[in-house]
Design an enzyme around this catalytic site. Structure first.
Site, PDB file in Angstrom:
ATOM      1  N   VAL A   1       0.000   4.137  -2.531  1.00 44.22           N
ATOM      2  CA  VAL A   1      -0.163   5.331  -2.124  1.00 44.22           C
ATOM      3  C   VAL A   1       0.544   6.641  -2.831  1.00 44.22           C
ATOM      4  O   VAL A   1      -0.005   7.543  -3.017  1.00 44.22           O
ATOM      5  CB  VAL A   1      -0.212   5.692  -0.227  1.00 44.22           C
ATOM      6  CG1 VAL A   1      -0.224   7.077   0.077  1.00 44.22           C
ATOM      7  CG2 VAL A   1      -1.242   4.681   0.106  1.00 44.22           C
TER       8      VAL A   1
ATOM      9  N   CYS B   1       0.675  -1.000   0.087  1.00 43.54           N
ATOM     10  CA  CYS B   1      -0.101  -0.017  -0.133  1.00 43.54           C
ATOM     11  C   CYS B   1       0.811   1.349   0.165  1.00 43.54           C
ATOM     12  O   CYS B   1       0.580   2.164  -0.554  1.00 43.54           O
ATOM     13  CB  CYS B   1      -1.037   0.139   1.101  1.00 43.54           C
ATOM     14  SG  CYS B   1      -0.556  -0.627   2.645  1.00 43.54           S
TER      15      CYS B   1
HETATM   16  S1  SF4 Z   1       0.912  -2.337   5.220  1.00 47.51           S
HETATM   17 FE1  SF4 Z   1      -0.388  -2.613   3.393  1.00 47.51          FE
HETATM   18  S2  SF4 Z   1       0.705  -4.042   2.258  1.00 47.51           S
HETATM   19 FE2  SF4 Z   1       1.757  -4.143   4.144  1.00 47.51          FE
HETATM   20  S3  SF4 Z   1       0.986  -6.114   5.088  1.00 47.51           S
HETATM   21 FE3  SF4 Z   1      -0.217  -4.182   5.724  1.00 47.51          FE
HETATM   22  S4  SF4 Z   1      -2.056  -3.951   4.310  1.00 47.51           S
HETATM   23 FE4  SF4 Z   1      -0.419  -5.370   3.245  1.00 47.51          FE
END
Ligand code: SF4
Length: 512
Positions: free
Chosen positions: A157, A153
């Site tokens: 982002v 993410c």
């Molecule tokens: S931070 Fe985002 S990508 Fe990383 S484990 Fe958590 S939900 Fe998944």
């Protein structure tokens, strides 16, 4: 100290020793400021009521204990199904540590995966340098045949563009220009691990198939999808295909890498669909997916190149397996052999032998959409009632499919399907409309303790039981395994409820 070199206690016993009990009590006194136990008990009881259930189901902006994981986890799962392929996650080390530990705990195998190790500076200025260095390091140190890149993410982002980053990394010499680096954007804040699997599979197929001419052949492709039983299921699928004499390619075959032998040799990569097979898979007559909701985009892509695309909903039980075999027979023209007909008969016999115990039992189940569909169909076949069927990553189309299974069976009356709900919703359901058994992954043990509903562990992840993933759940043999797991729990509960000597042991039978 209770612990010393001559007397090493397991942690389960160690923390019951007096010094630890004292330490816990001190912590409570010093750091907690709980409300009184009466108040706590009052609220706890209220959360078990229909009134609370109604409020719980109205909740919109909060998810509590979802039965799903994020997209990159699915990307890693799919990637390791290709020969010598290293999953490279563009994001932080913490995310990748989670994927590796999740898979290692479920499969009891080391799980290789690298990250571009993004930290605060990359989150502000972009992760291009991390990609350039990361690809160069991964290529030089782990010598993969292919690297697949997905995103967390954080990378999504800030809008990191994988296509241009990989081009720039190649231009800087991180990996050779012609080296295979397919990639998929896998934003973790939408979809789930099954979306990540789908995006990744499509990206790999596109990488090898795009712009190539297709010459339709006789072989077929099979896709298992994200599946906690991948080791047992893929081997079972191959056995069925070989018995039918079908030329085939399993796309994303991760059955060996998560079941490597202990023979003194560490295998970072083992088995997998070869890159040549993946290229040739373009010419297949058809692609058959075992999990529709896990492969929507990949199957759409397979259809777009001219293949017949057929998607099943985890072929479990009699009718599920019948459909699988009949589809293979229809597509290839190869008949179903007598040996498999006999297997079908043996499963039917086993169901009839145990029907008195399972018929009419009420179940709640949760998990990935296709697993829930396969299990629902099988439970109805057994004369059981899947009263609550819940999938956090299921949608409207999935809900309708489950409902049509209910509608087609007399045992589906009074059963309900819940798409997009979580395990806190399931808790309300179990308190207000209790069932006999709960089916789900290891996280269901908290619901088991809380609501008193015995848990049958089927799903992903299963951390607290070993080696279930080695057994198939698909095909007639797989159905037999699932039947035995369910029956074992039914008999355990029956024994537990009838084991008081001279009081309730009139049914503490040794023969059932
Ligand atoms: S931070 Fe985002 S990508 Fe990383 S484990 Fe958590 S939900 Fe998944």
């Amino acid at each position: 100290m209770s612990q010393n070199a001559d007397n090493i206690l397991d942690h389960a016993n160690l923390f019951r020793e007096p010094e630890y009990l004292q330490m816990f009590e001190n912590k409570k006194q010093q750091f907690e400021d709980p409300c009184g136990s009466d108040e706590l008990e009052k609220i706890r009881e209220w959360t078990k009521t229909p009134e609370y259930r109604e409020l719980n189901f109205k909740r919109e902006s909060l998810t509590v204990n979802p039965a799903k994981a994020c997209q990159p986890l699915g990307a890693v799962f799919c990637t390791v199904g290709f020969e010598g392929t290293l999953p490279f996650v563009h994001g932080s080390q913490g995310c990748v540590a989670y994927y590796r530990s999740h898979f290692s705990r479920h499969f009891k195998e080391p799980s290789s995966c690298v990250s571009s190790s993004m930290t605060e500076d990359a989150a502000v200025f972009g992760g291009l340098n991390n990609m350039i260095d990361g690809l160069a390091n991964a290529y030089a140190m782990y010598k993969p045949k292919m690297i697949h890149v997905s995103t967390t993410c954080m990378a999504e982002v800030i809008g990191d563009d994988l296509s241009s980053f990989i081009k720039s990394a190649k231009a800087k010499g991180s990996v050779p220009e012609e080296y295979d680096v397919p990639f998929a954007h896998t934003p973790a804040f939408v979809g789930s691990h099954i979306t990540g699997y789908d995006n990744t599979l499509k990206s790999i197929l596109q990488h090898f198939w795009e712009g190539k001419e297709r010459t339709p052949g006789e072989a077929i492709n099979l896709v298992m999808g994200f599946d906690g039983y991948t080791v047992g299921n893929i081997r079972e699928l191959k056995r069925l295909l070989n018995l039918m004499g079908v030329k085939h390619t399993i796309l994303a075959d991760n059955s060996d890498v998560w079941d490597t032998p202990a023979d003194g040799t560490f295998r970072m990569y083992d088995g997998g669909t070869t890159l040549e097979e993946t290229k040739q898979a373009l010419h297949a007559k058809a692609t058959l997916s075992m999990q529709e909701f896990c492969t929507e985009k990949a199957m759409e892509y397979a259809a777009s190149v001219g293949q017949e695309a057929v998607a099943l909903n985890l072929p479990m039980g009699l009718q599920g397996t019948d459909r699988l075999l009949m589809e293979i027979a229809r597509i290839t023209g190869n008949p179903v052999p007598l040996e498999l007909e006999k297997e079908r008969g043996r499963l039917t016999d086993a169901i009839a032998d145990s029907s008195a115990h399972i018929h009419g039992k009420k179940f709640a189940l949760y998990g990935d959409p296709d697993l829930c569909l396969g299990l629902t169909a099988f439970l109805l076949e057994l004369g059981a009632e899947p009263v609550h069927v819940l999938s956090t990553n299921g949608g409207k189309a999935w809900e309708e499919k489950v409902q049509s299974l209910f509608d087609a069976s007399p045992f589906g009356k009074g059963c309900h399907v819940y798409a997009g709900k979580d395990l806190w919703h399931m808790r309300s359901l179990l308190f207000t409309e209790p069932v006999d058994f709960l089916i789900g992954n290891t996280y269901g043990k908290y619901l088991e303790r809380d609501t008193g509903t015995p848990l049958i562990r089927i799903g992903f992840p299963v951390f607290d039981r070993h080696h279930h993933h080695r057994y198939p759940v698909i095909g007639y043999q797989g159905a037999l395994n699932v039947l035995v797991w369910i029956l074992d729990k039914i008999f355990d509960e029956l024994d537990r409820n009838t084991n008081v000597p001279a009081k309730s042991d009139y049914s503490f039978d040794i023969i059932r």
